[in-house]
Design a protein around this motif. Structure first.
Motif, PDB file in Angstrom:
ATOM      1  N   UNK A   1      37.750  41.003  32.865  1.00 35.82           N
ATOM      2  CA  UNK A   1      37.171  41.038  34.200  1.00 35.82           C
ATOM      3  C   UNK A   1      38.223  41.456  35.218  1.00 35.82           C
ATOM      4  N   UNK A   2      37.830  42.323  36.132  1.00 32.16           N
ATOM      5  CA  UNK A   2      38.630  42.666  37.307  1.00 32.16           C
ATOM      6  C   UNK A   2      37.746  42.417  38.524  1.00 32.16           C
ATOM      7  N   UNK A   3      38.230  41.632  39.454  1.00 31.72           N
ATOM      8  CA  UNK A   3      37.482  41.344  40.683  1.00 31.72           C
ATOM      9  C   UNK A   3      38.188  42.095  41.800  1.00 31.72           C
ATOM     10  N   UNK A   4      37.459  43.068  42.390  1.00 32.72           N
ATOM     11  CA  UNK A   4      38.055  44.004  43.345  1.00 32.72           C
ATOM     12  C   UNK A   4      37.138  44.254  44.538  1.00 32.72           C
ATOM     13  N   UNK A   5      36.619  43.213  45.151  1.00 28.90           N
ATOM     14  CA  UNK A   5      35.721  43.440  46.281  1.00 28.90           C
ATOM     15  C   UNK A   5      36.514  43.426  47.586  1.00 28.90           C
ATOM     16  N   UNK A   6      35.815  43.698  48.678  1.00 26.09           N
ATOM     17  CA  UNK A   6      36.423  43.663  50.011  1.00 26.09           C
ATOM     18  C   UNK A   6      36.085  42.366  50.742  1.00 26.09           C
ATOM     19  N   UNK A   7      35.432  41.422  50.038  1.00 26.81           N
ATOM     20  CA  UNK A   7      34.993  40.180  50.680  1.00 26.81           C
ATOM     21  C   UNK A   7      35.579  38.982  49.939  1.00 26.81           C
ATOM     22  N   UNK A   8      36.400  38.207  50.621  1.00 25.07           N
ATOM     23  CA  UNK A   8      37.036  37.053  49.990  1.00 25.07           C
ATOM     24  C   UNK A   8      36.019  36.037  49.484  1.00 25.07           C
ATOM     25  N   UNK A   9      34.928  35.823  50.220  1.00 27.11           N
ATOM     26  CA  UNK A   9      33.930  34.856  49.769  1.00 27.11           C
ATOM     27  C   UNK A   9      33.236  35.331  48.490  1.00 27.11           C
ATOM     28  N   UNK A  10      32.994  36.617  48.387  1.00 28.96           N
ATOM     29  CA  UNK A  10      32.406  37.155  47.166  1.00 28.96           C
ATOM     30  C   UNK A  10      33.410  37.079  46.018  1.00 28.96           C
ATOM     31  N   UNK A  11      34.670  37.421  46.288  1.00 24.97           N
ATOM     32  CA  UNK A  11      35.723  37.275  45.273  1.00 24.97           C
ATOM     33  C   UNK A  11      35.759  35.849  44.747  1.00 24.97           C
ATOM     34  N   UNK A  12      35.663  34.878  45.642  1.00 23.49           N
ATOM     35  CA  UNK A  12      35.731  33.474  45.255  1.00 23.49           C
ATOM     36  C   UNK A  12      34.549  33.091  44.374  1.00 23.49           C
ATOM     37  N   UNK A  13      33.363  33.525  44.734  1.00 27.12           N
ATOM     38  CA  UNK A  13      32.170  33.191  43.938  1.00 27.12           C
ATOM     39  C   UNK A  13      32.247  33.801  42.540  1.00 27.12           C
ATOM     40  N   UNK A  14      32.615  35.073  42.481  1.00 21.51           N
ATOM     41  CA  UNK A  14      32.708  35.747  41.178  1.00 21.51           C
ATOM     42  C   UNK A  14      33.813  35.109  40.338  1.00 21.51           C
ATOM     43  N   UNK A  15      34.967  34.890  40.949  1.00 22.39           N
ATOM     44  CA  UNK A  15      36.104  34.316  40.235  1.00 22.39           C
ATOM     45  C   UNK A  15      35.794  32.922  39.712  1.00 22.39           C
ATOM     46  N   UNK A  16      35.110  32.127  40.516  1.00 22.61           N
ATOM     47  CA  UNK A  16      34.725  30.780  40.089  1.00 22.61           C
ATOM     48  C   UNK A  16      33.847  30.844  38.850  1.00 22.61           C
ATOM     49  N   UNK A  17      32.885  31.750  38.841  1.00 29.22           N
ATOM     50  CA  UNK A  17      31.996  31.891  37.682  1.00 29.22           C
ATOM     51  C   UNK A  17      32.778  32.296  36.426  1.00 29.22           C
TER      52      UNK A  17
ATOM     53  N   UNK B   1      42.270  41.040  42.605  1.00 21.07           N
ATOM     54  CA  UNK B   1      43.072  41.767  43.580  1.00 21.07           C
ATOM     55  C   UNK B   1      43.419  40.823  44.734  1.00 21.07           C
ATOM     56  N   UNK B   2      44.639  40.926  45.215  1.00 15.18           N
ATOM     57  CA  UNK B   2      45.044  40.098  46.340  1.00 15.18           C
ATOM     58  C   UNK B   2      46.535  39.831  46.336  1.00 15.18           C
ATOM     59  N   UNK B   3      46.954  39.130  47.352  1.00 17.38           N
ATOM     60  CA  UNK B   3      48.366  38.801  47.549  1.00 17.38           C
ATOM     61  C   UNK B   3      48.695  37.443  46.910  1.00 17.38           C
ATOM     62  N   UNK B   4      49.966  37.092  46.938  1.00 15.29           N
ATOM     63  CA  UNK B   4      50.385  35.771  46.474  1.00 15.29           C
ATOM     64  C   UNK B   4      49.777  34.681  47.351  1.00 15.29           C
TER      65      UNK B   4
ATOM     66  N   UNK C   1      27.587  47.362  31.313  1.00 13.99           N
ATOM     67  CA  UNK C   1      28.407  46.988  32.467  1.00 13.99           C
ATOM     68  C   UNK C   1      27.666  46.002  33.350  1.00 13.99           C
ATOM     69  N   UNK C   2      28.426  45.159  33.977  1.00 14.22           N
ATOM     70  CA  UNK C   2      27.884  44.092  34.798  1.00 14.22           C
ATOM     71  C   UNK C   2      27.848  44.510  36.264  1.00 14.22           C
ATOM     72  N   UNK C   3      26.758  44.277  36.922  1.00 12.63           N
ATOM     73  CA  UNK C   3      26.650  44.556  38.340  1.00 12.63           C
ATOM     74  C   UNK C   3      26.474  43.230  39.070  1.00 12.63           C
ATOM     75  N   UNK C   4      27.304  42.997  40.073  1.00 13.54           N
ATOM     76  CA  UNK C   4      27.208  41.785  40.873  1.00 13.54           C
ATOM     77  C   UNK C   4      26.820  42.204  42.285  1.00 13.54           C
ATOM     78  N   UNK C   5      25.810  41.563  42.801  1.00 17.03           N
ATOM     79  CA  UNK C   5      25.348  41.891  44.149  1.00 17.03           C
ATOM     80  C   UNK C   5      25.776  40.795  45.104  1.00 17.03           C
ATOM     81  N   UNK C   6      26.138  41.196  46.312  1.00 21.30           N
ATOM     82  CA  UNK C   6      26.546  40.224  47.348  1.00 21.30           C
ATOM     83  C   UNK C   6      25.359  39.454  47.847  1.00 21.30           C
TER      84      UNK C   6
END
Length: 114
Positions: A10-26, A39-42, A109-114
């Motif tokens: 899995x690679x999580x590469x969205x422009x929305x931190x809240x969406x990144x968090x939801x996908x990453x949590x799952x 994707x992101x900083x330290x 391929x997996x599609x995730x919708x906001x």
């Protein structure tokens, strides 16, 4: 994500931190990933780890997350630079993980919708 096979990458590469968090949590709740990169900083990594811990995600799963993604030392924020650095990193994932990860056809391929 529910239909992704165990060992999927899995690679999580969205422009929305809240969406990144939801996908990453799952992904982390599943815990059966072969590779998980965010994707992101330290700083983002530290904030997300705190939130994962609050959500009861197992520490072993969190520790396997790669964030920031990309080969260290390759600088640049341009999409093509990030892509090259991430591909290089994926190529370096230990072969045991790569061998155990089932191959997924592009049509799966997996599609995730906001």
């Amino acid at each position: 994500m529910r239909s992704a096979p165990p060992g999927a990458y899995y690679l999580v590469l969205t422009h929305q931190h809240d969406l990144d968090l939801r996908i990453s949590t799952a992904i982390l709740k599943r815990g059966d990933f072969g590779y998980f990169g965010l994707i992101g900083s330290k700083t983002k990594r530290a904030r997300f780890i705190h939130r994962f811990e609050q959500r009861g995600i197992e520490a072993e799963h969190i520790a396997r997350m790669t964030c920031p993604i990309g080969v260290p030392g390759i600088d640049g924020k341009e999409p093509e630079i990030i892509a090259a650095a991430v591909v290089a990193q994926l190529l370096a994932v230990p072969s045991t993980a790569a061998l155990s990860a089932p191959r997924v056809a592009p049509s799966d391929a997996l599609t995730v919708r906001a």
